[in-house]
Design a protein around this motif. Structure first.
Motif, PDB file in Angstrom:
ATOM      1  N   TYR A 190       0.759  -1.085   0.120  1.00 42.38           N
ATOM      2  CA  TYR A 190      -0.039   0.050   0.024  1.00 42.38           C
ATOM      3  C   TYR A 190       0.677   1.197   0.156  1.00 42.38           C
ATOM      4  CZ  TYR A 190      -4.304  -2.763   0.760  1.00 42.38           C
ATOM      5  OH  TYR A 190      -5.557  -3.568   0.729  1.00 42.38           O
ATOM      6  N   GLU A 191       2.104   1.427   0.511  1.00 41.75           N
ATOM      7  CA  GLU A 191       2.883   2.319   0.793  1.00 41.75           C
ATOM      8  C   GLU A 191       3.293   2.827  -0.506  1.00 41.75           C
ATOM      9  OE1 GLU A 191       7.097   3.876   2.827  1.00 41.75           O
ATOM     10  OE2 GLU A 191       6.537   1.764   3.018  1.00 41.75           O
ATOM     11  N   ARG A 192       3.698   1.691  -1.461  1.00 40.69           N
ATOM     12  CA  ARG A 192       4.041   1.786  -2.832  1.00 40.69           C
ATOM     13  C   ARG A 192       3.079   2.510  -3.674  1.00 40.69           C
ATOM     14  NH1 ARG A 192       8.942  -2.412  -4.135  1.00 40.69           N
ATOM     15  NH2 ARG A 192      10.167  -1.831  -2.218  1.00 40.69           N
ATOM     16  N   LEU A 193       1.799   1.887  -3.442  1.00 40.11           N
ATOM     17  CA  LEU A 193       0.668   2.550  -4.234  1.00 40.11           C
ATOM     18  C   LEU A 193       0.424   3.844  -3.951  1.00 40.11           C
ATOM     19  CD1 LEU A 193      -1.843  -0.486  -4.022  1.00 40.11           C
ATOM     20  CD2 LEU A 193      -0.609   0.002  -5.923  1.00 40.11           C
ATOM     21  N   LEU A 194       0.405   4.326  -2.623  1.00 38.88           N
ATOM     22  CA  LEU A 194       0.109   5.658  -2.456  1.00 38.88           C
ATOM     23  C   LEU A 194       1.146   6.685  -2.341  1.00 38.88           C
ATOM     24  CD1 LEU A 194      -2.140   5.437   0.643  1.00 38.88           C
ATOM     25  CD2 LEU A 194      -2.756   6.456  -1.312  1.00 38.88           C
ATOM     26  N   GLY A 195       2.628   6.033  -2.392  1.00 37.02           N
ATOM     27  CA  GLY A 195       3.856   7.033  -2.231  1.00 37.02           C
ATOM     28  C   GLY A 195       3.962   7.312  -0.958  1.00 37.02           C
ATOM     29  N   ARG A 196       3.212   6.629   0.070  1.00 36.17           N
ATOM     30  CA  ARG A 196       3.622   6.878   1.460  1.00 36.17           C
ATOM     31  C   ARG A 196       2.721   5.836   2.409  1.00 36.17           C
ATOM     32  NH1 ARG A 196      -1.315   8.432   3.472  1.00 36.17           N
ATOM     33  NH2 ARG A 196      -3.123   9.306   1.978  1.00 36.17           N
ATOM     34  N   MET A 197       3.081   5.978   3.689  1.00 37.55           N
ATOM     35  CA  MET A 197       2.555   4.863   4.353  1.00 37.55           C
ATOM     36  C   MET A 197       1.040   5.162   4.797  1.00 37.55           C
ATOM     37  SD  MET A 197       2.826   1.746   5.717  1.00 37.55           S
ATOM     38  CE  MET A 197       4.629   1.463   5.938  1.00 37.55           C
ATOM     39  N   PRO A 198      -0.045   4.595   4.654  1.00 36.24           N
ATOM     40  CA  PRO A 198      -1.307   4.824   5.055  1.00 36.24           C
ATOM     41  C   PRO A 198      -1.228   5.207   6.714  1.00 36.24           C
ATOM     42  CG  PRO A 198      -1.249   2.731   3.828  1.00 36.24           C
ATOM     43  CD  PRO A 198      -0.057   3.057   4.058  1.00 36.24           C
ATOM     44  N   GLU A 216      -3.300   5.139  10.197  1.00 38.02           N
ATOM     45  CA  GLU A 216      -3.984   4.093  10.966  1.00 38.02           C
ATOM     46  C   GLU A 216      -5.323   4.115  10.374  1.00 38.02           C
ATOM     47  OE1 GLU A 216      -3.628   3.902  15.297  1.00 38.02           O
ATOM     48  OE2 GLU A 216      -1.331   4.254  15.110  1.00 38.02           O
ATOM     49  N   GLU A 217      -6.141   5.192  10.346  1.00 35.49           N
ATOM     50  CA  GLU A 217      -7.375   5.263  10.148  1.00 35.49           C
ATOM     51  C   GLU A 217      -7.758   4.590   8.575  1.00 35.49           C
ATOM     52  OE1 GLU A 217     -11.109   8.490   9.223  1.00 35.49           O
ATOM     53  OE2 GLU A 217      -9.139   9.033  10.163  1.00 35.49           O
ATOM     54  N   GLU A 218      -6.762   4.983   7.684  1.00 40.73           N
ATOM     55  CA  GLU A 218      -6.901   4.555   6.231  1.00 40.73           C
ATOM     56  C   GLU A 218      -6.405   3.079   6.286  1.00 40.73           C
ATOM     57  OE1 GLU A 218      -5.104   8.087   3.434  1.00 40.73           O
ATOM     58  OE2 GLU A 218      -3.497   7.111   4.581  1.00 40.73           O
ATOM     59  N   TRP A 219      -5.352   2.540   7.064  1.00 45.30           N
ATOM     60  CA  TRP A 219      -5.290   1.245   7.092  1.00 45.30           C
ATOM     61  C   TRP A 219      -6.413   0.331   7.588  1.00 45.30           C
ATOM     62  CZ3 TRP A 219      -2.590  -2.226   5.182  1.00 45.30           C
ATOM     63  CH2 TRP A 219      -2.384  -3.754   5.714  1.00 45.30           C
ATOM     64  N   ARG A 220      -7.221   0.803   8.593  1.00 44.12           N
ATOM     65  CA  ARG A 220      -8.399   0.109   9.226  1.00 44.12           C
ATOM     66  C   ARG A 220      -9.629   0.119   8.040  1.00 44.12           C
ATOM     67  NH1 ARG A 220      -7.125   3.079  14.191  1.00 44.12           N
ATOM     68  NH2 ARG A 220      -8.447   4.746  13.268  1.00 44.12           N
ATOM     69  N   GLY A 221      -9.677   1.305   7.284  1.00 39.66           N
ATOM     70  CA  GLY A 221     -10.465   1.245   6.083  1.00 39.66           C
ATOM     71  C   GLY A 221     -10.292   0.392   5.112  1.00 39.66           C
ATOM     72  N   LEU A 222      -8.929   0.328   4.719  1.00 37.70           N
ATOM     73  CA  LEU A 222      -8.542  -0.823   3.826  1.00 37.70           C
ATOM     74  C   LEU A 222      -8.657  -2.113   4.145  1.00 37.70           C
ATOM     75  CD1 LEU A 222      -5.098   0.848   3.156  1.00 37.70           C
ATOM     76  CD2 LEU A 222      -6.553   0.567   1.493  1.00 37.70           C
ATOM     77  N   ASP A 223      -8.392  -2.457   5.522  1.00 38.97           N
ATOM     78  CA  ASP A 223      -8.432  -3.841   5.842  1.00 38.97           C
ATOM     79  C   ASP A 223      -9.996  -4.266   6.075  1.00 38.97           C
ATOM     80  OD1 ASP A 223      -7.047  -6.162   6.995  1.00 38.97           O
ATOM     81  OD2 ASP A 223      -8.014  -5.664   8.728  1.00 38.97           O
TER      82      ASP A 223
END
Length: 218
Positions: free
Chosen positions: A53-61, A63-70
């Motif tokens: 996901y970091e490589r897709l976004l160009g940054r680390m998601p 915590e809120e984004e990670w929860r949404g992704l999961d």
């Protein structure tokens, strides 16, 4: 001691790539990333998943984004995965390996409480000495889980005579770290081009993988 296979589940024994792609595209939408084709996904996917996901976004998601992704991934996967089936020939391969006097177990990074009933629903539980799924957070590497899995098998298997068959580079890295062999299958999450640099055998069918497992430990 007999040869032992540790099987991966998702993308290996369970042919669920269409569900994985659909669920991944649902997750991508939560961070504004457009949908991928199967080829694009297999070319870009990597473990650990946060790095993907970091490589897709160009940054680390966040915590809120990670929860949404999961959450988005797993909600969509639950909807799509019932339409998926075992990889062609799996039942015969598992039965043949067992009847030849060898042993096998199953290790997956899919949630343990969801994995066990799924394997049982396919009538495969009795084929395995042990079944272990993920018990902690999603997105990690398999190496520590493999060590625990082999420890759980006690003296029934020798890592030097064990072959992990999976579809991801992380499967091979886990096996090598545990002193075991690995064979990687191209029908799952990674393309052959991403698997070959790892330096372990890469095959296009599970039948080839089983045949190689016997030769690697002869």
């Amino acid at each position: 001691m007999r040869t032992h296979i540790v099987w991966d589940w998702n993308g290996t024994l369970f042919h669920d790539m269409e569900a994985v792609l659909g669920a991944s595209n649902a997750a991508f939408a939560t961070i504004g990333v457009g949908p991928m084709s199967m080829q694009e996904y297999r070319e870009r996917y990597e473990i650990p998943i946060p790095r993907f996901y970091e490589r897709l976004l160009g940054r680390m998601p966040s915590e809120e984004e990670w929860r949404g992704l999961d959450l988005a991934f797993h909600e969509r996967y639950v909807e799509l995965s019932p339409a998926c089936d075992l990889t062609e020939g799996v039942r015969e391969l598992l039965a043949g390996w067992e009847s030849a006097g060898n042993s096998q177990s199953l290790l997956s990074m899919y949630q343990h409480e969801k994995l066990v009933p799924l394997v049982d629903a396919f009538g495969l539980t009795d084929r395995f000495l042990r079944i272990d799924g993920r018990s902690g957070p999603a997105g990690g590497k398999k190496a520590e889980s493999l060590v625990r899995h082999l420890d759980g098998l006690g003296g029934r298997v020798d890592p030097a005579r064990t072959v992990l068959i999976g579809d991801a580079a992380d499967d091979a890295l886990a096996a090598l770290a545990a002193g075991a062999h690995a064979v990687l299958y191209t029908g799952g999450s990674h393309t052959r081009e991403k698997l070959e640099p790892i330096g372990v055998p890469v095959v296009d069918s599970l039948a080839e993988a089983v045949e190689l497992a016997g030769r690697l430990t002869a």
